[in-house]
Design a protein around this motif. Structure first.
Motif, short mmCIF file in Angstrom:
data_model
loop_
_atom_site.label_atom_id
_atom_site.label_comp_id
_atom_site.label_asym_id
_atom_site.label_seq_id
_atom_site.Cartn_x
_atom_site.Cartn_y
_atom_site.Cartn_z
N ASP A 101 0.83 -1.21 0.00
CA ASP A 101 0.00 0.00 0.00
C ASP A 101 0.86 1.26 0.00
OD1 ASP A 101 -2.73 -1.24 0.41
OD2 ASP A 101 -1.72 -1.98 2.21
N VAL A 102 2.03 1.17 0.65
CA VAL A 102 2.90 2.33 0.82
C VAL A 102 4.35 1.91 0.61
CG1 VAL A 102 3.65 4.19 2.38
CG2 VAL A 102 1.32 3.27 2.56
N VAL A 103 5.10 2.75 -0.07
CA VAL A 103 6.55 2.60 -0.15
C VAL A 103 7.17 3.84 0.49
CG1 VAL A 103 8.56 2.36 -1.64
CG2 VAL A 103 6.42 1.22 -2.26
N ALA A 104 7.83 3.63 1.63
CA ALA A 104 8.45 4.73 2.37
C ALA A 104 9.96 4.65 2.21
CB ALA A 104 8.07 4.67 3.84
N VAL A 105 10.60 5.80 2.10
CA VAL A 105 12.05 5.81 1.87
C VAL A 105 12.69 6.97 2.61
CG1 VAL A 105 11.78 7.18 -0.25
CG2 VAL A 105 13.86 5.80 0.09
N SER A 106 13.87 6.75 3.17
CA SER A 106 14.65 7.85 3.74
C SER A 106 15.06 8.78 2.61
CB SER A 106 15.92 7.31 4.42
OG SER A 106 15.64 6.76 5.67
N ARG A 107 14.58 10.03 2.68
CA ARG A 107 14.92 10.98 1.61
C ARG A 107 15.97 11.98 2.08
NH1 ARG A 107 10.85 15.42 1.55
NH2 ARG A 107 11.92 16.00 -0.37
N GLY A 108 16.42 11.89 3.34
CA GLY A 108 17.46 12.75 3.85
C GLY A 108 17.25 13.00 5.32
N PRO A 109 18.23 13.61 5.97
CA PRO A 109 19.56 13.93 5.45
C PRO A 109 20.46 12.70 5.41
CG PRO A 109 19.40 14.60 7.74
CD PRO A 109 18.05 14.10 7.35
#
Length: 357
Positions: free
Chosen positions: A73-81
């Protein structure tokens, strides 16, 4: 609601599945041994290793949990820092996967995810004071919700974890130095060596640890030859007393500095009765014990993740993504990776909440 979390901000390639707030499984490929050869993380090598591991780790995670991409349902990703090249690998993978299966894309603030990680194991209530202590960051936050963080203080130079690593290198400790220094400190006398509590004689909530590292270097340079020890040091077993005392005193100086500013923040925000301690340095036994004592004296509560959730991991990213998506938070494909040193934009969009069951 099933959320895949992706973490690639530094030198750990990690993926995890969280369903309705519960961790199902996680996989990780560490690059510590490779970077240890250079005494620290080499950004270009880290990026290449993320690229090499990302696909196989995803396949392994989904296969052993008998899940398919269409179930996400969701794809979450560390986008920073973090390291830009490393972040780009994770963000690109997340975008492609979300677009391909029609899942909601959520870019997660890596620092906020550390502080939310405790919610995987215990109740996380708001408002709270967040103390994030890692290799690259030392921050104090007022946390009014999973997407409502106000920065109260931050380091002006070295982070606490960086101060540990740099001092450990000066002492000849094997990389990474944090865990070994913790063990050595437990065998030493913190009163045997005098180190300053840096940047506390002011009225701010900011930190500065560069002077403490300099003080450690000066102390080590002043040691007579007969009190020095052979290097590298790879184990606490048989370590000389002088080294143990040095580690104990240095550790106590860092802990005191962190808790002086934390106490000051609690004085200025008397409605905050919970302290959330997170980040890699939160695994330090001395910091955990003394932070708990601080909150007990104040009639409050310490919340901290288990040590395995203190270091960089994908479970915290998946959990943070799940919490944001459950209230309708999402990003589109214009999501950018944000390197360390640049503020993360407040660009989370809101729409209909994802189903939570």
């Amino acid at each position: 609601m099933l959320c895949l979390g992706i973490e690639s901000s530094c030198d750990e390639t990690a993926l995890a599945l969280v369903e309705d707030g519960r961790l199902l499984d996680a996989v990780l490929a560490s690059q510590v041994d490779m970077h240890a050869l250079f005494g620290g993380v080499v950004p270009e090598l880290a990026s290449r290793e993320h690229y090499r591991y990302m696909g196989p780790l995803y396949d392994a995670l989904m296969s052993r949990n008998a899940r398919t991409a269409s179930e996400l349902d969701v794809v979450a990703v560390s986008r920073g820092p973090g390291l830009l090249g490393s972040l780009l690998v994770g963000v690109a993978f997340a975008k492609g996967l979300a677009l391909g299966v029609g899942a909601r894309l959520v870019g997660v603030n890596h620092l906020h995810a550390h502080l939310l990680a405790a919610g995987l194991e215990q109740e996380l209530s708001f408002p709270a004071l967040g103390l994030l202590v890692s290799g690259g960051h030392t921050h104090l936050y007022r946390m009014d919700g999973p997407d409502a963080f106000v920065t109260l203080g931050r380091t002006l130079d070295d982070a606490a974890g960086e101060a540990f690593d740099k001092a450990g290198k000066l002492m000849g400790l094997a990389y990474p130095a944090g865990k070994l220094m913790d063990e050595l400190a437990s065998r030493g006398d913190a009163e045997a060596v005098s180190f300053p509590r840096p940047y506390v004689h002011n009225d701010t909530l900011d930190f500065s640890f560069s002077g403490l590292k300099t003080a450690a270097a000066a102390f080590l340079d002043s040691l007579p030859e007969e009190r020095r020890w052979p290097r590298p040091v790879r184990s606490a077993e048989g370590a000389p007393r002088t080294l143990c005392d040095c580690c104990a005193a240095y550790t106590q100086a860092v802990v005191d500095t962190l808790l002086i500013k934390t106490g000051r923040a609690l004085d200025r925000h008397p409605d905050l009765k919970t302290l959330v301690l997170a980040g890699g340095v939160a695994a330090n036994s001395h910091l955990r014990r003394q932070a708990e004592a601080l909150m007990r004296r104040r009639g409050g509560r310490l919340v901290t993740p288990s040590p395995k959730l203190c270091t960089d991991n994908a479970a915290m990213v998946a959990y943070a993504g799940w919490r944001l998506a459950a209230t309708g938070g999402h990003h589109d494909l214009s999501l950018e990776a944000v390197p360390r040193g640049r503020p993360l934009p407040d660009d989370l969009r809101h729409g209909p909440a994802c189903r939570t069951a």
